[in-house]
Design an enzyme around this catalytic site. Structure first.
Site, PDB file in Angstrom:
ATOM      1  N   CYS A 156       0.847  -1.183   0.000  1.00 44.46           N
ATOM      2  CA  CYS A 156       0.000   0.000   0.000  1.00 44.46           C
ATOM      3  C   CYS A 156       0.886   1.236   0.000  1.00 44.46           C
ATOM      4  CB  CYS A 156      -0.888  -0.016   1.241  1.00 44.46           C
ATOM      5  SG  CYS A 156      -1.991   1.400   1.398  1.00 44.46           S
ATOM      6  N   HIS A 178      -8.997  -3.442  -2.418  1.00 42.71           N
ATOM      7  CA  HIS A 178      -8.092  -2.602  -1.628  1.00 42.71           C
ATOM      8  C   HIS A 178      -8.571  -1.152  -1.597  1.00 42.71           C
ATOM      9  CE1 HIS A 178      -3.866  -1.657  -0.232  1.00 42.71           C
ATOM     10  NE2 HIS A 178      -4.246  -0.466  -0.648  1.00 42.71           N
ATOM     11  N   GLU A 179      -8.931  -0.607  -2.779  1.00 42.20           N
ATOM     12  CA  GLU A 179      -9.331   0.807  -2.838  1.00 42.20           C
ATOM     13  C   GLU A 179     -10.680   1.039  -2.166  1.00 42.20           C
ATOM     14  OE1 GLU A 179      -6.953   2.755  -3.469  1.00 42.20           O
ATOM     15  OE2 GLU A 179      -5.705   1.194  -4.354  1.00 42.20           O
ATOM     16  N   HIS A 210     -10.136   1.313   1.452  1.00 40.13           N
ATOM     17  CA  HIS A 210      -9.700   2.663   1.825  1.00 40.13           C
ATOM     18  C   HIS A 210     -10.905   3.592   1.989  1.00 40.13           C
ATOM     19  CE1 HIS A 210      -5.372   2.891   1.972  1.00 40.13           C
ATOM     20  NE2 HIS A 210      -5.228   2.311   0.798  1.00 40.13           N
TER      21      HIS A 210
END
Length: 167
Positions: A92, A134-135, A138
């Site tokens: 990351c 993953h995004e 976030h």
């Protein structure tokens, strides 16, 4: 526009869920500028995705750069994942220089909109599936190290505390 600096683990903006972009502001110069900054920032070498919180903007938006395809999604939501989660070595930008085995579904599909409000659907396997999950994490206020298996997470947090950038 601008390649923006990446916020690092420990920054409060990375731990708070991002706000949806209101339909009334889609198409505005502010949203267009944000999208351009996300795209410029993700085009830097070695980057597969950048979420708006990583550049200090608490809005639901991310850019991606996977297999030569660069784009963005506003107000993305994961609408489908499939396959047994597999351990993938993940890193990351907000945790520079470190990577850990992370459980991700091998397929993911995200639905959102573009700056004009038109529907955008992104889906993929491999790196694209990993990047989508993953995004969106976030945007939900989760940095991937917090999703690691407990023993690996403890080691990751020790490693992070030892990094020069963390102090």
């Amino acid at each position: 526009m601008t390649v923006r600096p990446i916020r690092l683990f420990g920054d409060p903006v990375l731990r708070s869920p991002a706000d949806p972009i209101a339909p009334a502001v889609l198409g505005s110069s502010g949203v267009r500028d944000l999208v351009q900054d996300l795209i410029d920032t993700v085009k830097e070498p070695g980057r597969a995705g950048v979420a708006a919180p990583q550049i200090g903007v608490a809005l639901r938006a991310f850019s991606y750069n996977v297999d030569g395809e660069v784009g963005y999604v506003l107000n993305p939501e994961i609408v489908e994942v499939s396959g047994e989660p597999e351990l993938m070595e993940e890193g990351c930008l907000s945790v520079p220089g470190l990577g850990y085995p992370t459980r991700r579904h091998p397929y993911a599909k995200v639905r959102g909109v573009d700056v004009d409000g038109a529907e955008v659907v992104l889906e993929g396997t491999g790196l694209m599936a990993e990047a989508l999950q993953h995004e969106v994490d976030h945007l939900d206020g989760t940095v991937y190290v917090m999703t690691l298996d407990p023993e690996v997470r403890r080691q990751a947090l020790r490693d992070i505390r030892a990094q020069e950038w963390f102090h």
